[in-house]
Design a protein around this motif. Sequence first.
Motif, mmCIF file in Angstrom:
data_model
loop_
_atom_site.group_PDB
_atom_site.id
_atom_site.type_symbol
_atom_site.label_atom_id
_atom_site.label_comp_id
_atom_site.label_asym_id
_atom_site.label_seq_id
_atom_site.Cartn_x
_atom_site.Cartn_y
_atom_site.Cartn_z
ATOM 1 N N UNK A 24 0.607 -1.318 -0.004
ATOM 2 C CA UNK A 24 0.076 -0.066 -0.085
ATOM 3 C C UNK A 24 0.869 1.346 0.011
ATOM 4 N N UNK A 25 1.933 1.113 0.762
ATOM 5 C CA UNK A 25 2.842 2.368 0.665
ATOM 6 C C UNK A 25 3.464 2.745 -0.559
ATOM 7 N N UNK A 26 3.814 1.564 -1.364
ATOM 8 C CA UNK A 26 4.345 1.684 -2.617
ATOM 9 C C UNK A 26 3.163 2.134 -3.577
ATOM 10 N N UNK A 27 2.046 1.720 -3.512
ATOM 11 C CA UNK A 27 0.908 2.118 -4.043
ATOM 12 C C UNK A 27 0.551 3.750 -3.891
ATOM 13 N N UNK A 28 0.744 4.143 -2.879
ATOM 14 C CA UNK A 28 0.504 5.571 -2.539
ATOM 15 C C UNK A 28 1.775 6.413 -3.117
ATOM 16 N N UNK A 29 2.717 5.970 -3.157
ATOM 17 C CA UNK A 29 3.926 6.560 -3.752
ATOM 18 C C UNK A 29 3.653 6.648 -5.375
ATOM 19 N N UNK A 30 3.162 5.681 -6.051
ATOM 20 C CA UNK A 30 2.726 5.705 -7.189
ATOM 21 C C UNK A 30 1.715 6.758 -7.604
ATOM 22 N N UNK A 31 0.728 6.573 -6.700
ATOM 23 C CA UNK A 31 -0.420 7.516 -6.889
ATOM 24 C C UNK A 31 -0.023 9.101 -6.577
#
Length: 205
Positions: A30-37
């Motif tokens: 999720x942390x990676x996803x938020x970075x991509x977002x």
Amino acid sequence: MENFYLTEEEAAIVYSPEFIRLKNSAIEKVMVLMGRLQEALAAYDRSLDFPFEPEWLQQGPKISKGEQYKQLPWVMLDYPRYFSKDAVFAFRSMFWWGHYFSCTLHLAGSIKERFGAILANGYTKLADAGFQVYLPEDPWEHDFEEGNYQPIASMSDEDWKLQVGRHSFVKLAKPFTLEHWGEVINEIVTAYAALLNLLNNEGRF
């Protein structure tokens, strides 16, 4: 006296380390996803001629996480994020374990006053796009439970205008099912674009 004996369900988790390993792995993703977002939101900003004040972007993005939002883990991205004593311009994306992703535009103080008339006149566009409006006086709840939010489409245009003027802040939000994991970045960017286009008083939405 409080009971310290484990239930069968609690024991099944306590006796095995695998649940915690999987939970930690999921949160890291999720942390990676938020970075991509955040990268996708910033890329959209660069493509749009939106009248950001310089200070609204100076603080930069912030990704945070915790374990106890109403007893469940959470991850949050604030971008853009501008919080001062007199005004707020923030777009918050949140993951809440076992519930949903969500995105929220939070305007307060002088910034809310600046865009208030545009929001009041944006009823049809916001309702058609599925946005919800925050109702309580305390602006710091982040979930859609217990009547915190009401779909704008369920309100009359008159009630919507009254709600926009009710507080010194306004929060507009959308939830996204966790089953849309692979699509949620595009879905949140689409919601962000719709809100900025409305505030920019453009015809498209």
